[in-house]
Design an enzyme around this catalytic site. Structure first.
Site, short mmCIF file in Angstrom:
data_model
loop_
_atom_site.label_atom_id
_atom_site.label_comp_id
_atom_site.label_asym_id
_atom_site.label_seq_id
_atom_site.Cartn_x
_atom_site.Cartn_y
_atom_site.Cartn_z
N GLY A 10 0.84 -1.21 0.00
CA GLY A 10 0.00 0.00 0.00
C GLY A 10 0.86 1.24 0.00
O GLY A 10 1.21 1.76 1.06
N LEU A 11 1.19 1.70 -1.21
CA LEU A 11 2.11 2.84 -1.30
C LEU A 11 1.39 4.17 -1.49
O LEU A 11 1.77 4.97 -2.34
CB LEU A 11 3.12 2.61 -2.44
N MET A 14 0.90 7.43 3.46
CA MET A 14 1.34 6.87 4.75
C MET A 14 2.25 5.66 4.53
O MET A 14 3.30 5.53 5.18
CB MET A 14 0.12 6.46 5.59
N GLY A 15 1.85 4.78 3.61
CA GLY A 15 2.63 3.57 3.36
C GLY A 15 4.01 3.90 2.82
O GLY A 15 5.03 3.34 3.28
N VAL A 79 -3.57 -0.13 3.92
CA VAL A 79 -4.66 0.04 2.95
C VAL A 79 -5.90 0.56 3.67
O VAL A 79 -5.95 0.56 4.90
CB VAL A 79 -4.97 -1.29 2.20
N LYS A 80 -6.87 0.97 2.89
CA LYS A 80 -8.09 1.55 3.45
C LYS A 80 -8.79 0.55 4.37
O LYS A 80 -8.84 -0.65 4.06
CB LYS A 80 -9.02 1.89 2.27
N ALA A 81 -9.30 1.04 5.51
CA ALA A 81 -9.99 0.16 6.46
C ALA A 81 -11.25 -0.42 5.82
O ALA A 81 -11.80 0.14 4.87
CB ALA A 81 -10.35 0.96 7.70
N SER A 133 -0.25 6.74 14.36
CA SER A 133 -0.69 8.14 14.34
C SER A 133 0.47 9.08 14.08
O SER A 133 1.60 8.83 14.50
CB SER A 133 -1.32 8.52 15.68
N LYS A 188 -6.08 3.19 19.38
CA LYS A 188 -5.98 4.20 18.32
C LYS A 188 -7.33 4.90 18.12
O LYS A 188 -7.38 6.12 17.88
CB LYS A 188 -5.50 3.56 17.00
N HIS A 191 -7.61 7.36 20.80
CA HIS A 191 -6.70 8.47 20.44
C HIS A 191 -7.42 9.43 19.48
O HIS A 191 -7.42 10.65 19.67
CB HIS A 191 -5.43 7.93 19.79
N ASN A 192 -8.05 8.86 18.47
CA ASN A 192 -8.73 9.72 17.49
C ASN A 192 -9.93 10.43 18.09
O ASN A 192 -10.20 11.59 17.78
CB ASN A 192 -9.16 8.89 16.27
N GLU A 195 -8.59 13.19 19.84
CA GLU A 195 -8.19 14.16 18.81
C GLU A 195 -9.41 15.01 18.39
O GLU A 195 -9.32 16.25 18.31
CB GLU A 195 -7.63 13.38 17.62
C1 6PG Z 1 -3.69 10.27 13.15
C2 6PG Z 1 -5.05 10.75 12.69
C3 6PG Z 1 -5.53 10.02 11.49
C4 6PG Z 1 -6.96 10.39 11.09
C5 6PG Z 1 -7.10 11.73 10.52
C6 6PG Z 1 -8.45 12.00 9.89
O1 6PG Z 1 -3.66 9.83 14.29
O2 6PG Z 1 -2.70 10.38 12.43
O3 6PG Z 1 -5.98 10.50 13.71
O4 6PG Z 1 -5.48 8.67 11.79
O5 6PG Z 1 -7.38 9.48 10.16
O6 6PG Z 1 -6.80 12.68 11.47
O7 6PG Z 1 -9.51 11.84 10.78
P1 6PG Z 1 -10.94 12.41 10.44
O8 6PG Z 1 -11.05 12.49 8.93
O9 6PG Z 1 -11.92 11.45 11.00
O10 6PG Z 1 -11.00 13.79 11.04
#
Ligand code: 6PG
Length: 484
Positions: A10-11, A14-15, A79-81, A133, A188, A191-192, A195
């Site tokens: 998955g390039l 992030m990958g 890759v996409k969840a 993250s 995670k 964490h989000n 966030e």
């Molecule tokens: C991270 C972020 C990341 C997240 C984006 C978008 O820890 O690097 O949490 O994983 O996917 O911040 O999140 P939203 O689109 O839901 O705001």
């Protein structure tokens, strides 16, 4: 044949950056990208571009990819969840050998990870669901990494994952084992959620300072820069200041040209849903999710704003320091709620989460990184079974000092018609928590009155239930006494 130490599929951004990070730490990395329409040639472009002259093995089929990695293989998927993860697992399985480890580094929903760990175990393979993250920059220079899943896989992947992770000021890698099953992706997700809460609280502080203190973007940037040198020192406050300063090509502030409709990819919503399922009052983060949903009702907001005017504004009763203190208090309450959700879910799923360790790996690399997380790490190191962060002596002092400001700011928002959903949620939670005698006796009475749902009595022992025939017309039959 040359073999690699680790493989990455998955390039996308992030990958690609994680692969470069791995290589820079001395690992030879096999890379593969599925040939979706529009993505042909991705591997070759990478190998001849950013990866040129470095220790990568570019591969063009799953077969070639898997065979290029030394056993036991470590394969990271970026890759996409959702279904793409399941599809890729099915494509990998025929080529894997017993003891190989598959790591999902995407933002997967933790129940999916629980299922995948068991599924791969049934086939003789290890599955690790790992939160990563830090965005694009973190992936390249050191993210915070939250792995969990097949426990026996940890010694096999530890060197790579800790090697690429950010390092805290004390040198500790921002990557520790979170627990079995879906623990890594659960942490995670929280964490989000945090966030989302942090972002919403900062946004509310911005709204109050802008509308009640009349600060323009540059003045606001100055305020956030100042806050970033104090207790609120954090990545999100830092980027807020930079965003406020940023000017578009025409010299005006870009922020004012950005449409006020917030998007989301789902992890905040999952946090709220999980909290409801765990009977946990995660009110602040949930309000942050609702705030994004409400922002998206642009047409209805337009209509409502034309019908209902804001209340006539009085003189402001708050100072800039009140807003800073309110943000701090609400943020602390948000983290208290986030850690409370973690402890409830940990008991339910038997993950044995280590809260000090979680706080410590969030100190650097991730989006919520902050000085504040050093203090949370200390609190849990002092008392690993701390029931609620608000019971820690250091935070007790902080919250007592900051609460008067949170009350004033929420009151000012209410009187002047500025929506402050997450700050208000923080205040209500705090007052609810410190209330010895709540008003829920009335709810119990109402439930018993109309539905014979029974109630406990203060003059009897807990767990003994009573029913009253409130109207004289009811029978003696009670409703089942189950609670969800
Ligand atoms: C991270 C972020 C990341 C997240 C984006 C978008 O820890 O690097 O949490 O994983 O996917 O911040 O999140 P939203 O689109 O839901 O705001």
């Amino acid at each position: 044949m040359k073999t690699s130490n680790v493989g990455l599929i998955g390039l996308a951004v992030m990958g690609e950056n994680l692969a470069l990070n791995m290589e820079s730490k001395g690992f030879t990395v096999s890379v593969f990208n599925r040939n979706f329409p529009g993505e042909e040639g991705v591997v070759d472009r990478f190998i001849n571009g950013r990866a040129k002259g470095k220790n990568f093995i570019g591969t063009h089929s799953i077969d070639e990819f898997v065979n290029s990695i030394a056993k036991p293989r470590k394969i990271m998927m970026m890759v996409k969840a959702g279904s793409p993860v399941d599809e890729l697992i099915e494509q990998l399985i025929p080529y894997l050998s017993p003891g190989d480890v598959v790591i999902d580094g995407g933002n997967s929903d933790f129940p999916d990870t629980e299922r995948r760990v068991k599924y791969l175990e049934s086939k003789g393979f290890y599955f690790v669901g790992s939160g990563v993250s830090g965005g694009e920059e973190g992936a390249l220079n050191g993210p915070s990494i939250m792995p969990g899943g097949a426990v026996d896989a940890w010694p096999l992947v530890k060197d790579v994952l800790q090697g690429i992770a950010a390092k805290a000021d004390d040198g500790a890698p921002c990557c520790q084992w979170m627990g079995k099953g879906g623990a890594g992706h659960f942490v995670k997700m929280v964490h989000n959620g945090i966030e989302y809460g942090d972002m919403q609280l900062i946004t509310e502080a911005y709204a109050v300072l802008k509308h009640r203190k009349g600060l323009d973007n540059d003045a606001l940037a100055g305020v956030f820069e100042k806050w970033n040198k104090g207790d609120l020192d954090s990545f999100l406050v830092e980027i807020t200041a930079a965003i406020l300063r940023y000017r578009d090509e025409d010299g005006t502030h870009l922020l004012d040209k950005i449409r006020d409709v917030a998007g989301q990819k789902g992890t905040g919503k999952w946090s709220a849903i999980t909290a409801l399922n765990e009977n946990d009052p995660l009110t602040l983060i949930t309000e942050a999710v609702y705030a994004r949903l409400l922002s998206a009702l642009a047409d209805e907001r337009k209509k409502a704003s034309s019908i209902y005017a804001a209340p006539t504004a009085n003189d402001s009763l708050i100072t800039e320091t009140d807003v800073e203190q309110a943000l701090y208090a609400a943020k602390l309450i948000s983290y208290a709620q986030g850690f409370s959700l973690m402890s409830r879910a940990s008991a339910h799923y038997e993950w044995e989460l280590d809260y000090g360790s979680i706080a410590s790996i969030w100190r650097k690399g991730c989006i919520i990184r902050s000085a504040f997380l050093n203090k949370i790490t200390e609190a849990y190191r002092k008392n690993p079974s701390l029931e609620n962060l608000l019971f820690d002596a250091f935070f007790q002092g902080k919250i007592e000092a900051a609460m008067p400001s949170l009350r004033k700011v929420v009151a000012e928002g209410a009187l002047s018609g500025i929506a402050l959903p997450s700050m208000s949620a923080a205040l209500s939670y705090f007052d609810g928590l410190r209330t010895l005698h709540s008003a829920a006796n009335l709810i119990q009475a109402q439930r018993d009155y109309f539905g014979a749902h029974t109630y406990e009595r203060v003059d009897s022992e807990p767990g003994k239930f009573f029913h009253t025939d409130w109207t004289g017309k009811g029978g003696k039959t009670v409703s089942g006494t189950y609670n969800v």
